[in-house]
Structures are given as C-alpha cells and as structure tokens.
Design an enzyme around this catalytic site. Structure first.
Site, PDB file in Angstrom:
ATOM      1  N   PHE A 116       4.544  -3.301  -4.255  1.00  9.59           N
ATOM      2  CA  PHE A 116       3.453  -2.663  -3.530  1.00  9.59           C
ATOM      3  C   PHE A 116       2.302  -2.403  -4.489  1.00  9.59           C
ATOM      4  O   PHE A 116       2.494  -2.350  -5.702  1.00  9.59           O
ATOM      5  CB  PHE A 116       3.944  -1.344  -2.917  1.00  9.59           C
ATOM      6  CG  PHE A 116       3.694  -1.274  -1.437  1.00  9.59           C
ATOM      7  CD1 PHE A 116       4.550  -1.890  -0.556  1.00  9.59           C
ATOM      8  CD2 PHE A 116       2.587  -0.602  -0.936  1.00  9.59           C
ATOM      9  CE1 PHE A 116       4.319  -1.837   0.812  1.00  9.59           C
ATOM     10  CE2 PHE A 116       2.346  -0.544   0.427  1.00  9.59           C
ATOM     11  CZ  PHE A 116       3.215  -1.160   1.304  1.00  9.59           C
ATOM     12  N   GLN A 240      -9.385   7.303   1.618  1.00  5.82           N
ATOM     13  CA  GLN A 240      -8.938   5.948   1.291  1.00  5.82           C
ATOM     14  C   GLN A 240      -9.300   4.949   2.384  1.00  5.82           C
ATOM     15  O   GLN A 240      -9.054   5.201   3.561  1.00  5.82           O
ATOM     16  CB  GLN A 240      -7.428   5.929   1.105  1.00  5.82           C
ATOM     17  CG  GLN A 240      -6.882   4.544   0.812  1.00  5.82           C
ATOM     18  CD  GLN A 240      -5.472   4.590   0.254  1.00  5.82           C
ATOM     19  OE1 GLN A 240      -4.497   4.661   0.998  1.00  5.82           O
ATOM     20  NE2 GLN A 240      -5.359   4.607  -1.060  1.00  5.82           N
ATOM     21  N   HIS A 242      -8.197   1.428   3.498  1.00  4.50           N
ATOM     22  CA  HIS A 242      -7.134   0.446   3.289  1.00  4.50           C
ATOM     23  C   HIS A 242      -7.743  -0.944   3.377  1.00  4.50           C
ATOM     24  O   HIS A 242      -8.494  -1.226   4.308  1.00  4.50           O
ATOM     25  CB  HIS A 242      -6.055   0.642   4.360  1.00  4.50           C
ATOM     26  CG  HIS A 242      -4.796  -0.114   4.082  1.00  4.50           C
ATOM     27  ND1 HIS A 242      -4.726  -1.484   4.109  1.00  4.50           N
ATOM     28  CD2 HIS A 242      -3.555   0.314   3.750  1.00  4.50           C
ATOM     29  CE1 HIS A 242      -3.486  -1.860   3.812  1.00  4.50           C
ATOM     30  NE2 HIS A 242      -2.756  -0.785   3.593  1.00  4.50           N
ATOM     31  N   LEU A 252      -3.869  -1.252  11.153  1.00  2.00           N
ATOM     32  CA  LEU A 252      -3.321  -1.480   9.812  1.00  2.00           C
ATOM     33  C   LEU A 252      -2.441  -2.725   9.747  1.00  2.00           C
ATOM     34  O   LEU A 252      -1.576  -2.945  10.586  1.00  2.00           O
ATOM     35  CB  LEU A 252      -2.469  -0.252   9.441  1.00  2.00           C
ATOM     36  CG  LEU A 252      -1.785  -0.284   8.082  1.00  2.00           C
ATOM     37  CD1 LEU A 252      -2.811  -0.207   6.969  1.00  2.00           C
ATOM     38  CD2 LEU A 252      -0.812   0.887   7.970  1.00  2.00           C
ATOM     39  N   GLU A 255       0.111  -3.354   3.274  1.00  2.00           N
ATOM     40  CA  GLU A 255       0.035  -3.901   1.924  1.00  2.00           C
ATOM     41  C   GLU A 255       1.311  -4.666   1.579  1.00  2.00           C
ATOM     42  O   GLU A 255       1.317  -5.545   0.720  1.00  2.00           O
ATOM     43  CB  GLU A 255      -0.117  -2.708   0.971  1.00  2.00           C
ATOM     44  CG  GLU A 255      -0.572  -3.002  -0.395  1.00  2.00           C
ATOM     45  CD  GLU A 255      -0.974  -1.681  -1.057  1.00  2.00           C
ATOM     46  OE1 GLU A 255      -2.074  -1.185  -0.759  1.00  2.00           O
ATOM     47  OE2 GLU A 255      -0.177  -1.151  -1.840  1.00  2.00           O
ATOM     48  N   ARG A 286      -5.673   0.312  -3.833  1.00  2.00           N
ATOM     49  CA  ARG A 286      -6.416   0.054  -2.597  1.00  2.00           C
ATOM     50  C   ARG A 286      -7.924   0.202  -2.761  1.00  2.00           C
ATOM     51  O   ARG A 286      -8.692  -0.550  -2.169  1.00  2.00           O
ATOM     52  CB  ARG A 286      -5.912   0.991  -1.500  1.00  2.00           C
ATOM     53  CG  ARG A 286      -4.537   0.605  -1.051  1.00  2.00           C
ATOM     54  CD  ARG A 286      -3.968   1.574  -0.053  1.00  2.00           C
ATOM     55  NE  ARG A 286      -2.652   1.099   0.368  1.00  2.00           N
ATOM     56  CZ  ARG A 286      -1.838   1.785   1.166  1.00  2.00           C
ATOM     57  NH1 ARG A 286      -2.193   2.962   1.621  1.00  2.00           N
ATOM     58  NH2 ARG A 286      -0.669   1.288   1.502  1.00  2.00           N
ATOM     59  N   HIS A 353      -8.420   5.086   6.268  1.00  2.00           N
ATOM     60  CA  HIS A 353      -6.963   5.161   6.371  1.00  2.00           C
ATOM     61  C   HIS A 353      -6.375   6.521   6.060  1.00  2.00           C
ATOM     62  O   HIS A 353      -5.501   6.996   6.774  1.00  2.00           O
ATOM     63  CB  HIS A 353      -6.388   4.111   5.412  1.00  2.00           C
ATOM     64  CG  HIS A 353      -4.906   3.937   5.506  1.00  2.00           C
ATOM     65  ND1 HIS A 353      -4.264   3.652   6.685  1.00  2.00           N
ATOM     66  CD2 HIS A 353      -3.930   3.996   4.557  1.00  2.00           C
ATOM     67  CE1 HIS A 353      -2.960   3.540   6.462  1.00  2.00           C
ATOM     68  NE2 HIS A 353      -2.727   3.767   5.193  1.00  2.00           N
ATOM     69  N   ARG A 394      -4.816   7.319  -3.284  1.00  2.00           N
ATOM     70  CA  ARG A 394      -3.370   7.332  -3.137  1.00  2.00           C
ATOM     71  C   ARG A 394      -2.805   5.920  -3.289  1.00  2.00           C
ATOM     72  O   ARG A 394      -3.383   4.958  -2.794  1.00  2.00           O
ATOM     73  CB  ARG A 394      -3.000   7.880  -1.756  1.00  2.00           C
ATOM     74  CG  ARG A 394      -1.526   7.814  -1.451  1.00  2.00           C
ATOM     75  CD  ARG A 394      -1.184   8.456  -0.137  1.00  2.00           C
ATOM     76  NE  ARG A 394      -1.674   7.749   1.037  1.00  2.00           N
ATOM     77  CZ  ARG A 394      -1.174   6.600   1.503  1.00  2.00           C
ATOM     78  NH1 ARG A 394      -0.197   5.995   0.871  1.00  2.00           N
ATOM     79  NH2 ARG A 394      -1.675   6.048   2.597  1.00  2.00           N
TER      80      ARG A 394
END
Lengths: 584, 253
Positions: A116, A240, A242, A252, A255, A286, A353, A394
């Site tokens: 990730f 954030q 994304h 979404l 990832e 991100r 996000h 994050r």
C-alpha cells in the site's frame, strides 16, 4: 423532551464508535446514538486494508510502520501517538480476526498482506506488504464484524438519532462534559442524554467538497457540535485528496489497485509516477500522487477531450487476480462508467477523501479544551478526532487501523472514567439551543434554498482549497463562505412536519459544513508553507522553523453575538525521528 | 492557479446536451398529511448515465423537499436505499436511468413487506430482529490462540459469497413468503446464518441450524429466486438457502 441517563454515550456507529462500544458496554451502561443505522456507516466504503506489521509474508516490524506513518504525515504527526498506533496495530488486527473478520489468507492459513502507498521496508527502501485485507471490502468486513460483535455484546443502539449539541457545564472553573442533545428522526422529538462520558465517533466532513469519496451524510456533525461550544479544532487545513476517484463522480477506487500492480498513465500512456517518485512510483503517499496527477493535467497531459483526468490501468493484471482481489472496484467501473477493467483503463481524478484534522485528543482519546487541558468526560476517536497520528497526510490503511486502535482506547478510557465519576449537572434548559435551531429552520420563511447554498459551497471548495492552494484562492473561498454563512440565516425548508423530516436535517447539516469549511479555509490561509495534503503554490516548501506546529482553531463570540475564528498553535510531539526531506 | 475543477466539463457536457426529461412516478405516503398513499409524478432533467438516486435528489432539492428516502454512500455499499424501482427491488444508487427504460415513467415505491413510515422509508426493525435472531457472530470454544486462527484459502472461499451482504433488505422484501407472513426469517437472515455455519472457525453451526429448522425458518422458502435477482451484491441467495437446507438434512457443513 425526553431525558435519558447513561454512563457512556457514543455518538456514531461506524468503526470507531462500535469498536468503542464493544469495550464500554462490558464496563458501563452504554448507549450508541447514530444518525443512520450502524451498518450504513462510511467505514463500510473503505476498501484496501488495515496496516499492521504482522510480518506474515515478509520481514516487517512496527518501528518501520511508525517511521512510515510519521514521514507520510510530513512530520506533523505526534510521534508518541504514531508509535502506539503501529505497536497496537498487530493486536488490533488479531482481535478482529478473533471476532470473526474473514481476512484473505496466505497458503499457510495466516492473514494475507499486500502493498500500500507509503508503507515501506526499512525506512523507505522499497514497498512492503503490510496491509491486512479482505479483497477490496476490508472496511465492509470491519463494519460487519464490529456490528456482529455489538449484537453479541448486546450494545444498545438509538438508530436515526442526530446529535446536534454537546452539553458542557463548568464545575469549579473546569469545563466538563454533561451529555448531548439529540433529534429523533422518526418523530422529531428532542432527547437529552445525560452521561458521565461522551465519545464522539461521528466521522468526517468531506461533503463540503463536490468531488468526494464521502457519503452524503459525512457533514462534520460532531466537530461542529464541539466547536460551537468553544472547543478547538486541530489541523483542519489538512484534508486528503485520494488520487483515484472515479472521474467526475469521486467514488473511491482503492490504492490496493496499485498495490496489486495497477499503474497510473497519462494521455501518452506514460507511467508518469516514475518521474515524481522514483522508488515508490505509483505507491508514493497520496498527497504526492494527487499533486502529480494534477501536474500532468495542468501541463496538458491529461486524458479525454477535456484533458481533465488520467487513467488507472489494470489491463496488464490477470482477470483472475482482479476478480479475487479487486472485485468491488472493478464492478464500480462497469456499473458507473460502463468500462471493462480487464481490457480498458479507468478514468480517474483525485477525490476529497479524508480529514486529517478534527477534535484534538490525547492518546487516551480524551478531548482537549486547549493545548494541555482535557475536558473531563469527553472523548473522540476516528476521523472526527485528531490524535494526531496522521499529521499532514494520512497513509492508506492507517484509518481502518486508527478507528480500531483509538476506538478501543477511547471506549476503555471513557467507561473507566464513568465507573468512578459522578454525573455532571445538566445546564439549565439543556435542549434550548437545539429547540431554537430546529424551530427557526422549521418556521423560517426565508428565500434561500439548502441545495443551492450547498452547491455553491462545494464549488468554491473544489475550486479554491483543493489539491493546489494560494493566498488568493483561499481568500476567495473565505469570502464566499462568509457570504454563504450570511445567506444561510435566510434559509428555509419545505417540509414543516415532524415525521422523518430529512429536509430539516439537511439544513442542519449544511450549517455544520459551512462552519467547518470556514475553519478549514481560515486555517489554510494562515499556514504559509506546504506540508502533506496542504500545498501552497505561493509557499511551495515545508517551513519547519515557523510551521512545525499544529493549528488550533477556536470559535470566539463577541458581545454583539458575532462569531469569528481565533487561531492558536500547539507543538508537535517528537520522540526519535528528526524531520527530513520527504522523498518517495 | 487554482485546482482544476469540473466547471468546464459541465458546461461542455451541457452543450452536447445529454439531458433528457424523465418522469418519476413516486409512491407518496405521509400520515401527518393523509392516511392514504398516492402516486405523484415529477418531471426531471437528467443525464441517463446518472443514478435513480440522483433523480430523487433533484426532486428533493429542486422541487419538493418533503420527498423522503434513506441514502448515504451513493455507490452500493451502505445498503440504505433499497427501493422498488419499476417493480423490482434495487438500490437507487446502483441503478442507472439508461438501464431502466426512461422513455416511460419510472415507478419508485418502498420495499414491500415492511411497514411504510413515510414515502420510501420503511420500518427496518423486524428485518434487523430476524438478523439478530440467527446469532450473527463468530462463536468458538476453548482457549483463543495467541496469533490469528488459521484458515485455508479454500475454507475462507467456502463462505465468501455470503460475507458480501450489506443488510439492505432487497432480498427479504422481494420474497413472496415474507410478504404473506412477516414471521418468516427471510433470505437476509439465512444468508447471514450461512456466513457463519460454513465458516470453518465457527463452532455453533448446530445451534444456528436448529434456529432455522423452526417453522418460520428455511423450510418456508419456495425457491422463487426473487431474492437472488434482487441482491445488489450479486450474492447467490437462493443457493445459500438451499445449502442451509441441505446441511439441515445431512447435518454436514
């Protein structure tokens, strides 16, 4: 008006709220108030996984995870909190497995793990397989598993109860939590919940953006309730984006798609992330990937007739792998875009996000009234809170982790506090603010419409405080939000009834979004540097000398009743990691 | 320069005019106003690639704020917006206008078999009660291992289909047996029992089977396959119910 008395009241029934409830119900008489039903929470929309250095498939340890979290957060992370997050991650995953969570498995039968963004071996050497997952439905499985265990523990839920106010009573000069005020959707009745402990676990506030992965219901209700009562909000400028939302819709696409080998490409078919992040490439953090995508778009290498998106390419992955590991997101592409991901790349763009900021807490989940003082009896966990384990950005898979680690901690701490504390006296006429708010909206004959104001808010937020910001764009947003807040006073609704009046509640939610948007924009204007998710084109570098500190925003009300925002700052907790230049 | 936004795209899209006029024929009911339910038509300008939920929002936001329905995630994960669209149970957020013949009025009604509270909102409590009655949680005996329980990929796969359930009630409220007799557990509760009965880690399969052996249990199923057709997650609901029936006969699972 009805009055209820509980030891512990939890606001929100997503991952953090239900994880807290499982702990607090064992220790104290607990009520969970949710504006939806528990399984409707947006935790269920999380896809890719939950990070923990189990080292089931390759060497890993929690210290590397701590480092990645701090670096990912661009050194605005409180390092003591990040260490707790990474250390307790391992038990948090094992606890969920024991509760029944159906993780994907390795050939040995242990929990499988995958790569990730931003998670690395040995401080950035190479991507590491740290995300524990259940296909691309990890959030769904966590939400279901936690709800199942709430049923098992007999957790008491109040479904479709909207918490609209936080009650605070000052005792001997100390602000203490006395309970909450809630509006019951089914009847329009107002309920006061007196409680020794209150835990906010009510989620994020992404709906002030237009293109967002967030649910319609993510309107920052918990943040707004505390903020209006004079409690600070921390680091609200950090939001954030994304990298991979479905083009124009914002839905979404995990990832994990890139963790499984998916590649981002521009209109020339170029794997552009190689230019921006030579080591981690498509699995950089991100904020880095979202900025890279928009840089490609702005330099004319975007895809489509408008050149306004890029592609997520999964076509080189075997269909069996997509079916087994990414079944939901491939179905989203088919359902919403009519695209077959086996053979065609998926158009994507960054999507709003996750709020890194929120209600400030310490590592026990206790809410802070300022830089040091806790509010006895008040707790927060999950996206609504700011511990801060996410800092300025994050890492993917750290939010499902956050809700489990800090949801559990808050649940235990709140229940233990309730065991020894007495009830705090309710303020006089405790429901007055909510009654006044609801009646004003229901009886208003104003000419402004909720949907129109919300649309204008979302448009200004997307245009001015998204991935790229400047003083000028942020000021435009601040002015527009001020205008909208003024017009909001003249808003009216059509449904005047008491029964299931969602028209009324959308108006209430818009009020919350407007207040929080203002805090975000004002906080962003003052932060004259670029760090993590907050990127200022007029100040493109990180400025540790002046801005290695958390923003604390307070609502101030003058004698005439006009409100304004006062900004203060809080030091970042640093333990063993010195800030370094951030490269992927 | 600000972040690029979608403004340009929207105006370009309008020039190409993908919008069509669609009539939504909605079952309205509000006991605060009238004891009778009525049909009401709304004409909406909409891109056929948009969702039925987008149409409902356009009505609520631009025409009639009193139109009431549940929704949250808007992409088929939270299970809030199951409704009867053109006579079939679907999620409004997963149904595109173009796929349901927008040249005719699109009928939208609450799901059947549960008490209607207002417009498209029904009382979900009996549905969740049936779910709770099947003990929908992992039950194990003996000491817990210090690490995770081991489970082979094959054993994990055995119950994968029924883990996908989002408790939207599309299946249960499509079942003629459930319409006629609300005491029947209904497909969703059986799906969630299946998820644990066939989980190799669980040790309470017998207890759950006994619950479903009840007169209101699995034997009421008439295999009409409505539930399988209705499931927005593509769960083979009828198959899961058949597997539970077979497990009850053979006591093997």
């Amino acid at each position: 008006m009805k009055i209820h008395k509980y030891d512990t009241v939890i606001v929100g029934a997503g991952g953090a709220g239900m994880r807290a409830a499982i702990e607090s119900t064992k220790r104290s008489r607990t009520a969970v108030l949710t504006k939806l039903y528990p399984t409707r929470s947006h935790t269920g929309a999380a896809q890719g996984g939950m990070a923990a250095a189990l080292a089931n498939v390759e060497e890993d340890n929690w210290e590397w995870h701590t480092f990645d979290t701090i670096k990912g957060g661009d050194y605005l992370v409180d390092q003591d909190a990040a260490e707790i997050l990474a250390k307790e991650a391992i038990d948090a995953v094992l606890d969920l497995e024991k509760m029944g969570l159906p993780f994907n498995r390795t050939p040995d039968g242990t929990i499988d793990q995958r790569r990730f963004g931003g998670h690395s071996r040995n401080h950035g050497e190479a991507p590491v397989r740290r995300s524990c997952y259940a296909a691309d439905r990890t959030g769904h499985m966590i939400l279901q598993t936690l709800y199942q265990n709430c049923v098992k523990e007999g957790v008491e839920f109040f479904n479709e109860f909207y918490v609209l106010d936080q009650l605070i009573t000052e005792v001997d000069g100390i602000k203490k939590s006395a309970g909450v005020v809630a509006y019951e959707l089914a009847t329009g009745e107002i309920h006061v919940f007196q409680a020794k402990s209150v835990i906010y676990a009510s989620g994020g506030t992404g709906k002030f953006f237009k293109v967002t992965s967030n649910a319609h219901t993510l309107t920052g209700d918990g943040q707004a309730a505390c903020y209006r009562r004079g409690l600070p909000l921390e680091d609200m400028e950090f939001f954030q984006f994304h990298p991979t939302g479905i083009w124009r819709m914002g839905i979404l696409l995990t990832e994990g798609a890139r963790g499984e080998g998916g590649i981002l490409r521009n209109k020339d078919g170029e794997r552009f992330m190689e230019k921006y992040a030579p080591v981690m490439k498509d699995l950089a953090s991100r904020d880095v990937v979202s900025r890279s995508i928009y840089t490609e778009i702005r330099e004319g290498r975007g895809c489509g007739p408008e050149g306004d998106h890029v592609y997520l390419d999964l076509t080189h992955l075997p269909p069996e792998q997509l079916d087994a590991k990414l079944p939901d997101i491939t179905e989203f592409a088919r359902t919403y875009l009519g695209i077959e991901p086996y053979t065609d790349p998926i158009p994507i763009q960054p999507t709003a996000h996750y709020a890194m900021g929120g209600i400030p807490t310490n590592v026990e989940g206790e809410v802070l009234a300022d830089n040091d003082t806790v509010v006895p009896g008040l707790y927060a966990a999950g996206e609504v809170a700011c511990v801060s384990v996410h800092g300025a950005n994050r890492l993917g898979t750290n939010s499902l982790l956050d809700i489990n680690v800090f949801g559990r901690r808050a649940g235990i701490a709140a229940a233990e506090y309730a065991q020894k504390a007495d009830f705090v006296e309710l303020p006089e006429d405790p429901a007055s603010l909510v009654v006044e708010q609801v009646e004003r909206l229901r009886n208003s004959t104003g000419t402004e419409r909720v949907a129109e104001l919300r649309k204008e808010l979302q448009e200004t937020m997307d245009a001015n405080v998204m991935v790229f910001r400047t003083e000028q764009t942020i000021k435009t947003a601040v002015e527009k939000i001020a205008e909208l807040r003024e017009r909001y006073k003249n808003v009216s609704i059509q449904d005047k009834g008491k029964r299931f009046n969602t028209d009324l509640l959308e108006a209430v939610e818009l009020g919350n979004l407007l207040d929080l948007a203002e805090v975000m924009a004002v906080s962003a204007l003052a932060r004259k540097e670029s760090r993590g998710g907050h990127y200022r084109e007029d100040f493109p570098n990180r400025d540790d000398v002046n801005f290695m500190r958390h923003t604390m925003a307070y609502r101030e009300v003058d004698a005439a009743g006009n409100d304004s925002i006062r900004l203060d700052y809080k030091p970042v907790v640093q333990t063993r990691y010195q800030p370094m230049e951030r490269k992927y | 320069m600000a972040t690029p936004t979608l403004e340009k795209v929207d105006s370009a899209a309008q020039e190409a005019s993908p919008y069509i006029t669609v009539v939504f024929r909605i079952r309205r009911f509000n006991p605060e106003v009238s004891a009778e339910a009525t049909w009401q038509d709304f004409a909406v300008e909409i891109d056929p690639k948009e969702r039925v939920l987008d149409g409902l929002h356009k009505i609520k936001w631009d025409q009639d704020g009193s139109l009431t329905f549940r929704r949250s995630c808007a992409h088929g994960i939270c299970g809030s917006d199951a409704m009867r669209i053109n006579g079939k149970n679907r999620l409004a957020c997963k149904t595109l206008i173009k796929d349901i013949n927008p040249s005719k009025p699109i009928t939208v009604e609450p799901i059947k078999g549960l008490t209607v509270l207002k417009d498209l909102v029904v009382d979900m409590e009996p549905f969740f009660q049936a779910y709770r009655d099947v003990m929908p949680f992992l039950i194990t005996k003996g000491n817990e291992p210090t690490r995770e329980r081991l489970q082979s990929a094959e054993d994990r796969e055995r119950f994968d289909d029924t883990t996908k359930c989002i408790l939207c009630a599309a299946c249960t409220s499509s079942c003629p047996v459930f319409w006629n007799d609300g005491q029947y557990f209904g497909p969703a509760a059986i799906v969630n029992a299946h998820r644990f009965i066939f989980d190799s880690r669980d040790e309470a399969g017998e207890q759950r089977l006994e619950i479903l052996n009840d007169k209101d249990g699995v034997w009421r199923c008439r295999t009409t396959f409505n539930c399988t057709d209705a499931c927005p997650r593509g769960i083979e609901v009828t198959k899961a119910i058949q597997e539970v029936k077979r497990a009850l006969i053979t006591r093997r699972f």
